[in-house]
Design a protein around this motif. Structure first.
Motif, PDB file in Angstrom:
ATOM      1  N   SER A 213       6.761   6.948  -8.714  1.00  0.00           N
ATOM      2  CA  SER A 213       7.363   5.972  -8.026  1.00  0.00           C
ATOM      3  C   SER A 213       6.168   4.685  -8.570  1.00  0.00           C
ATOM      4  O   SER A 213       5.096   4.704  -9.064  1.00  0.00           O
ATOM      5  N   SER A 214       5.884   2.894  -7.822  1.00  0.00           N
ATOM      6  CA  SER A 214       5.593   1.957  -8.152  1.00  0.00           C
ATOM      7  C   SER A 214       5.326   1.086  -7.174  1.00  0.00           C
ATOM      8  O   SER A 214       6.906   1.293  -6.922  1.00  0.00           O
ATOM      9  N   ILE A 215       4.312   0.486  -7.228  1.00  0.00           N
ATOM     10  CA  ILE A 215       4.640  -0.218  -6.036  1.00  0.00           C
ATOM     11  C   ILE A 215       3.656  -1.564  -6.342  1.00  0.00           C
ATOM     12  O   ILE A 215       2.606  -1.747  -7.330  1.00  0.00           O
ATOM     13  N   LYS A 216       3.795  -2.700  -5.709  1.00  0.00           N
ATOM     14  CA  LYS A 216       3.146  -3.815  -6.558  1.00  0.00           C
ATOM     15  C   LYS A 216       2.352  -4.887  -5.703  1.00  0.00           C
ATOM     16  O   LYS A 216       3.198  -4.870  -4.699  1.00  0.00           O
ATOM     17  N   VAL A 217       1.004  -4.904  -5.704  1.00  0.00           N
ATOM     18  CA  VAL A 217       0.795  -6.244  -4.694  1.00  0.00           C
ATOM     19  C   VAL A 217       0.635  -7.199  -4.604  1.00  0.00           C
ATOM     20  O   VAL A 217      -0.554  -7.093  -5.524  1.00  0.00           O
ATOM     21  N   ASP A 218       0.812  -8.049  -3.971  1.00  0.00           N
ATOM     22  CA  ASP A 218      -0.055  -9.730  -5.058  1.00  0.00           C
ATOM     23  C   ASP A 218      -1.231 -10.140  -3.516  1.00  0.00           C
ATOM     24  O   ASP A 218      -1.685  -9.308  -2.450  1.00  0.00           O
ATOM     25  N   GLY A 219      -1.518 -11.299  -3.970  1.00  0.00           N
ATOM     26  CA  GLY A 219      -2.736 -11.477  -3.472  1.00  0.00           C
ATOM     27  C   GLY A 219      -4.051 -10.784  -2.933  1.00  0.00           C
ATOM     28  O   GLY A 219      -4.391 -11.092  -1.610  1.00  0.00           O
ATOM     29  N   ILE A 220      -4.364  -9.859  -3.617  1.00  0.00           N
ATOM     30  CA  ILE A 220      -5.716  -9.488  -3.852  1.00  0.00           C
ATOM     31  C   ILE A 220      -6.748 -10.204  -4.293  1.00  0.00           C
ATOM     32  O   ILE A 220      -7.214 -10.718  -4.983  1.00  0.00           O
ATOM     33  N   SER A 221      -7.784 -10.356  -3.126  1.00  0.00           N
ATOM     34  CA  SER A 221      -9.225 -11.533  -4.081  1.00  0.00           C
ATOM     35  C   SER A 221     -10.121 -10.381  -4.207  1.00  0.00           C
ATOM     36  O   SER A 221     -11.746 -10.611  -5.064  1.00  0.00           O
ATOM     37  N   ILE A 222     -10.296  -9.622  -3.526  1.00  0.00           N
ATOM     38  CA  ILE A 222     -11.366  -8.391  -3.580  1.00  0.00           C
ATOM     39  C   ILE A 222     -11.833  -7.626  -5.114  1.00  0.00           C
ATOM     40  O   ILE A 222     -10.637  -7.682  -5.782  1.00  0.00           O
TER      41      ILE A 222
ATOM     42  N   SER B 116      -2.551  -4.649   1.610  1.00  0.00           N
ATOM     43  CA  SER B 116      -2.387  -6.044   1.910  1.00  0.00           C
ATOM     44  C   SER B 116      -3.237  -6.761   3.397  1.00  0.00           C
ATOM     45  O   SER B 116      -2.991  -7.906   3.354  1.00  0.00           O
ATOM     46  N   LYS B 117      -3.855  -6.000   3.386  1.00  0.00           N
ATOM     47  CA  LYS B 117      -5.139  -6.029   4.529  1.00  0.00           C
ATOM     48  C   LYS B 117      -6.196  -6.570   3.347  1.00  0.00           C
ATOM     49  O   LYS B 117      -6.938  -7.970   4.789  1.00  0.00           O
TER      50      LYS B 117
END
Lengths: 1152, 199
Positions: free
Chosen positions: A1069-1078, A1150-1151
């Motif tokens: 299974s997989s996920i993708k999270v956007d907007g990661i800056s760290i 996402s946090k």
């Protein structure tokens, strides 16, 4: 080479071996010392040779010589050489020598660290064994710190022989390095259930030893021990456990209730088989049980009954043990023992000293007003008969203990007591002169009525000082002269023939006494002199007054010449004073009043702890500098100290006057009132300001003048005669009394009726001492702080082991690990998955992994050990802002987390919780009373259990009690309740919470499935108690078991990881999270920390990660970082678990 | 019990002592203190009658009131253990019995000279029973097994090189009139009367 070896061994044939040495010593009985010094020279030669066999032989002989009392520490380095020999034969000799002669002060001991570590990991179990045995004798704090981790690994060794030694030595390690206790404790606990009885017994041994000192920390093990007790067949273990329960029951009454039945049965069954050992054991536990339950008289009755059988047994050993056990009962149930007084007194006549000593011990608790004199008389007879100073000293201390206990509660006649004390001074060779002296002083000071009698007796002692001093100068009986001199001086007004006493004190012989006694002599002869002076002046006998002055001036110089500074100083001071007085006397100026004024006022006894208990006045900072510390010149170092000390003393001295006068008066009044109303109050008010207050309330206590015509003052030294006389006197008086009043009972002892005749009606049967003697209690500062802290010995080595073991481990508590022993090809605990270490980019991480592996190595067999840890918290809205994160890590594995991560975690994890909190049904809280923090941990023993530790913090100002925690079970997750309670019952929290206090309780939950996150609703009910009364309150909360909390951080090697992926039975299974800056590294750290993963391999911005669940699911992740996004591909045996995990991860990320 | 040492005095009576260097910080006890402890203990123990109890409260010298001496007397030998209150008295008596029986097995009918000449072996046997002052093993078979295994290991290490030395010592012992095998420590089972067996 071989030739050389054979040659070496042939040479060796003619060396002396141990047997030759022993034989030689036996053949040289006359010149043993010379022979041995010759041997030592030979040994020194042998030690210089290269051949290790020769060296070992030499060391072996040295060990024997050490046993005979010769110092061999000079050979310490050679011993280490032999220890490091490769052959077991030599190694053993080396370790034996080391265990005999090494101690903490041996400086070469630190050189052994690496050798010992090498031996500990030797493939030969006997090398390891011998190293452990040796280490147990000479372990130092440094060795303990450096080797703790290695030893801990050995606790899971495959060979029980090593395991049991490793377990046992841990106790020594704990003692030397208390920090190791918490990390090692879980494993120690495991060993309680080791299949090998030897290992089990060792673990029981260690835990019992630990619990003996700090029982409260081991309460949580009670159920486990209960199980062991009922199942174990090993008597050693059984006895240890029973002893342990003995220590635990006073802390936990419920335990006692549970134990009483099996143990009572045990006693009964043992008595049927005449198995007295068993009886002993069980009786001893029943005793300790009973102390926890004062009301269980039936069991106590049984105990005492059985003990009587033991004591009456012809076997002396059992008799001894019976008495020993009896003394334990005595502490809690004196009544039930007292009925066996006859038996105990009988034991006093036993031929065996050990038994007599035991019986003596018991007597202490058995005396009453009625029988005190009788018992002491018996003891005095024993003192006369006793051979051996030990027993005599013991008798002496016992007599004093018995008489002085509870503030002289049982003494009805102090004259009798003083004569007993005087008689005891006849004891030759006792070490307890100071004890007698202290008693004399105490009685004379505190019992006003006795002073006249005491002074007369003391004067007699002084007169006969030569007997005492010559008899036992070495043995300290002359200490009584200290007391005698002081009493005669201080209470000289009671002295009949002061002149004679003064002369006795001025005898030249006195200068042979120890310095501190002479000093007291000098000081007190002036007091005496002063009172004589006054007497003479009042009588108008000027001549006599001058004579006495002349006497002083003649005799004092002998003290001025004393070698003792104190004596010298006092004597010269006083000599000058008296010379001055002489001058005045010649001028016929009356001086007596002024001289007497020097010693005016009364000294009050001060309680030993009084000074400590003076409360620090408000606004006084004892740590603050009063004068600025002077600049750093060395020579002045001491000055500020003295200034400081003086100042401090002054403060405490002036404290009382500072108290408001009015307040003082009020208190005084109240106290007087109280004293007046309390017939048993035994303190008068001797302080000067009270003396002239003619309040009847205080002064009604008559200070009785003792009629000295009664031959109590028996002259001369033959004391046994005196004693007989006293006895006769007593009997005679009793008879008289009986004649006078039939109803008068025996307990009214001799001498007493004089007082009664003059002061009281004789109808009183039991006379409280307050009626005729006033015992001044020791002074305590007013409003002294009640504290018991001062009873604890700060130097107690076991205090350091008083550690809360239920608290999970913190990061900082890891055992130090040696780094150079990394082995690259170790297998992970899961042997079906061969793993290969990956090159870690973070050195720190690497270390930790190694550590894990080392541990895991030892753990191969226990691969089902699971840990789940979840940190989460949840609060009521009332306390949201006060969140206090409490971190716990119980299992070593969880320590992988770095502190830095932990911190970042804090800030990050809290937001989701607030979301959770948002979903809570918030009960309106009347008081912002209780904050809860919890964390969830996997249970070590069980793959379907987690332990939730909840910290309760009372944020209100009220007292919280009767807390009960209940959770609404779901089908999947259930709270483990005690047997017999229904699912609706809450579990009581085992403590109460005063305001502002927090405490921790643990609750165990069982789980069916771990693939889904769980939420449980619960309620905490409690009673709020404050000034207005108490109310019943409830607090609802939710427990959140996330999927990540079921994962354990498990290291994995990359090829094992690859194999796992290839195996194909994993769901993906997989996920993708956007907007990661760290940064990527930060991101990985976050996943590791929050979700318990470990990094397997990392290439650029791509990493593989691994973790396992407590039920054995493998979870593999591939994390890729793109420009602004992160994608995670996961593989897992269970698709639901995976998708839930990924969801949780998404939330976390996402946090970011 | 926290630590121990062995002692045999070369006099008529033999005193084999285990003494606490207890867990106190003043653990550094000089050889003098050690000798003093042994002397006084021996003095205390040897003057006790046959039929008194086997426990002695030793006082300050052995570390205060928590510690006591537990001893057994076999013919000319005294076995004295010094233990603290965490040990069971009867248990220790039993331990001494196990110790003596183990010695008997390992030395094959032990006599006091065995103990005098082979102090090192006695130490090794004791090390299998007591470690760092705590009871390690009470099962005699287990102890004997481990001792035998270690002896075997020792023999295999000595191998060829050890043979001549052994031969020499055998020869030395042969013409020794002073090792009479008949000084047995007596019937080890009868010496302590009325003691129930302690499993």
């Amino acid at each position: 080479m071989a030739l050389k070896m054979v040659k070496g061994s042939i040479d060796r044939m003619f060396d002396k071996n141990l047997q030759d040495l022993v034989r030689g010593i036996r053949n040289h009985k006359e010149d043993e010392a010379k022979y041995i010094s010759q041997c030592i020279d030979e040994i020194k030669q042998e030690l210089k040779q290269d051949n290790i066999a020769v060296k070992a032989n030499a060391v072996c002989k040295l060990t024997y010589l050490q046993m005979l009392g010769y110092d061999i520490s000079w050979a310490a380095f050679n011993i280490i050489e032999v220890m490091s020999a490769s052959k077991f034969t030599f190694k053993r000799i080396g370790y034996l020598a080391a265990s005999q002669c090494f101690h903490e002060g041996t400086d070469v001991i630190m050189l052994t660290t690496n050798q010992i570590r090498k031996d500990l990991s030797s493939p030969n179990q006997y090398d390891t064994g011998v190293a452990l045995t040796g280490l147990s004798c000479f372990v130092t704090p440094d060795l303990a710190r450096d080797l703790a981790n290695d030893i801990m690994t050995l606790m899971s060794h495959t060979k029980p022989y090593i395991r049991k030694k490793a377990v046992l030595i841990m106790y020594k390690v704990f003692l030397k390095y208390p920090e190791s206790l918490r990390p090692a404790f879980p494993r120690l606990k495991e060993k309680l259930e080791d299949p090998d009885p030897g290992v089990q017994s060792a673990a029981v041994n260690v835990i019992c030893e630990l619990a003996r000192r700090n029982p409260k920390n081991y309460l949580s093990l009670a159920p486990l021990f209960f199980k062991l007790m009922t199942s174990s067949t090993n008597n050693w273990v059984l006895i240890k456990i029973i002893k342990l329960f003995g220590a635990l029951t006073p802390l936990e009454p419920r335990l006692g209730k549970k134990l009483i039945e099996p143990l009572t049965n045990l006693i009964h069954s043992h008595s049927q088989h005449r198995d007295l050992t068993g009886i002993c054991a069980s009786v001893s536990v029943l005793i300790s049980l009973s102390s926890g339950m004062p009301n269980h008289s039936a069991s106590i009755q049984l105990c005492v009954q059985k003990l009587r059988i033991l004591i009456e047994d012809s076997d002396q050993n059992l008799k001894y043990l019976g008495l020993l056990a009896m003394s334990k009962i005595l502490k809690t149930h004196p009544k039930s023992v007292q009925s066996h007084k006859d038996l105990i007194l009988q034991c006093l006549d036993d031929k065996d000293e050990s038994i007599r000593l035991r019986a003596l011990d018991l007597l202490y608790g058995m005396v009453s007003k009625k029988n005190l004199m009788e018992i002491v008389k018996k003891l005095m007879i024993h003192v006369d008969k006793a051979e051996g100073t030990t027993y005599r000293d013991e008798l002496l201390t016992k007599i004093i203990d018995i008489c002085s206990q509870s503030n002289y509660q049982y003494i009805t006649n102090f004259e009798w007591y003083i004569s007993i004390l005087v008689e005891l001074t006849r004891l030759e060779g006792t070490r307890h002169g100071h004890l007698i002296a202290a008693q004399m002083l105490d009685v004379a000071i505190r019992v006003k009525a006795i002073r006249r009698f005491a002074v007369s007796q003391m004067a007699m002692l002084l007169d006969n000082a030569h007997l005492i001093a010559s008899n036992a100068q070495r043995n300290g009986i002359c200490e009584v002269l200290y007391a005698a001199a002081w009493i005669c001086g201080e209470f000289s007004e009671h002295l009949e023939e002061a002149n004679q006493t003064l002369e006795a004190m001025l005898r030249p012989k006195v200068t042979t006494l120890p310095g501190h006694i002479q000093a007291v002599y000098v000081q007190n002869m002036v007091k005496l002199y002063a009172s004589i002076l006054q007497q003479k002046e009042q009588a108008g006998e000027k001549e006599a007054a001058q004579e006495i002055t002349q006497l002083m001036i003649e005799r004092l110089p002998q003290f001025v010449q004393s070698a003792d500074l104190e004596v010298q100083e006092r004597a010269s001071c006083i000599l000058q004073l008296i010379k001055y007085i002489q001058k005045l006397q010649i001028k016929e100026v009356p001086v007596a009043e002024e001289v007497i004024a020097l010693f005016a006022g009364e000294l009050n006894p001060v309680a030993p702890k009084a000074q400590k208990k003076v409360p620090v006045p408000e606004g006084l900072d004892l740590d603050a500098w009063i004068n600025e510390p002077p600049s750093d010149s060395e020579s002045e170092d001491e000055k500020p100290k003295t200034i400081f000390h003086e100042e401090e003393q002054r403060h405490s001295r002036h404290r009382q006057p500072e108290i408001d006068e009015e307040e003082l008066a009020r208190r005084r009044e109240a106290r007087k009132q109280e004293q007046a109303n309390n017939p048993f109050y035994i303190k008068s008010s001797p302080s000067p300001q009270k003396r002239y207050q003619d309040t009847p309330g205080v002064e009604h206590i008559p200070v009785v003048q003792i009629d000295l015509s009664v031959p109590l003052k028996v002259p001369g030294m033959p004391m046994s005669d005196q004693y007989v006389k006293l006895e006769e006197e007593r009997r005679h008086k009793q008879k008289l009394e009986k004649d006078k009043k039939k109803k008068k009972q025996k307990k009214e002892k001799r001498g007493k009726h004089h007082r009664h005749n003059s002061l009281h009606t004789e109808s009183e049967e039991d006379i409280a001492p307050a009626h005729h003697v006033d015992i001044i209690t020791e002074e305590m500062p007013e409003n002294a702080l009640p504290s018991d802290e001062d009873d604890k010995d700060p130097n107690d080595p076991y205090k350091a082991l008083d550690i809360d073991l239920d608290k999970p481990l913190a990061d900082s508590e890891k055992l130090p690990v040696q780094r150079h022993r990394n082995v690259e090809t170790l297998k992970s605990p899961d042997s079906e998955v061969p793993l290969v270490e990956k090159k870690s980019k973070k050195p720190k991480k690497k270390e930790k992994k190694h550590k894990d592996k080392e541990r895991d190595k030892g753990k191969k067999k226990e691969k089902e050990k699971k840990v789940v840890e979840e940190e989460e918290e949840e609060k009521k809205k009332s306390s949201k802002h006060k969140k206090k994160k409490h971190k716990k890590e119980k299992e070593e594995k969880s320590k992988d987390k770095k502190k830095s991560k932990k911190k970042s975690h804090h800030s990050e994890e809290e937001p989701p919780e607030s979301v959770q909190n948002g979903t809570l049904e918030d009960e309106p809280l009347p008081v912002s009373s209780c904050a809860q923090t919890y964390d969830i941990q996997g249970n070590l023993q069980n793959d379907s259990q987690v332990t939730v530790s909840v910290i309760f913090e009372n944020k209100s100002t009220s007292f919280l009690k009767s807390m009960e925690l209940n959770v609404l079970d779901s089908l999947n997750t259930k709270m483990l309740r005690p047997e017999g309670s229904s699912v609706h019952d809450g579990i009581p929290v085992p403590f109460q919470l005063p305001p502002g206090i927090s405490n921790e309780a643990q609750f165990v939950f069982t789980l069916q499935s771990i693939v889904m996150a769980q939420k449980l609703k619960g309620t905490l009910s409690f009673i709020v108690k404050n000034d207005e009364g108490s109310t019943h309150e409830k607090l609802d909360f939710k427990l959140h078991f996330s999927c990540a909390s079921y994962l354990i951080t498990t290291p994995c090697y990359s090829d094992a990881f690859a194999k796992l992926l290839e195996s194909g039975d994993l769901h993906m299974s997989s996920i993708k999270v956007d907007g990661i800056s760290i940064s990527f590294q930060h991101l990985l750290a976050k996943i590791c920390f929050h979700h318990h993963f470990s990094v397997v391999e990392r290439v650029d911005s791509c990493a593989s990660m691994y973790s396992r669940s407590i039920q054995g699911h493998h979870v593999c992740l591939l994390v890729k970082k793109g420009e602004n996004s992160v994608s995670i591909d996961g593989k897992c045996n269970d698709s639901t678990l995976l998708s839930n995990l990924l969801d949780e991860m998404k939330e976390t990320l996402s946090k970011c | 019990m926290t630590s121990y040492y062995l002692h045999f005095s070369v006099e008529e009576q033999h005193d084999h002592e285990e003494s606490p260097l207890s867990g106190q910080p003043d653990q550094v006890k000089s050889e003098d203190t050690q000798q003093q402890i042994i002397r006084e203990t021996f003095h205390l123990v040897s003057k006790r009658d046959e039929n008194v109890c086997n426990f002695l409260e030793g006082g300050l010298l052995i570390g205060g009131s928590d510690n006591k001496l537990i001893y057994r007397h076999y013919a000319t030998l005294y076995f004295v253990f010094c233990v603290d209150s965490s040990e069971s008295e009867l248990g220790i008596l039993d331990l001494i019995q196990v110790f003596v029986e183990t010695l008997d097995k390992c030395f094959e009918n032990v006599c006091e000279l065995d103990l005098i000449f082979h102090v090192d072996k006695v130490h090794n046997i004791l090390a299998e029973m007591v470690m760092g002052g705590m009871v390690l093993e009470t099962n005699m078979n287990e102890i004997v097994t481990q001792i035998d295994a270690q002896n075997k290991l020792e023999k295999s290490e000595a191998g060829l090189a050890g043979a001549p030395a052994r031969a020499v010592s055998a020869v030395k012992n042969m013409n020794l009139p002073e090792i009479p095998r008949n000084i047995n420590i007596g019937d080890i089972s009868i010496k302590v009367p009325n003691l129930p067996t302690f499993k």
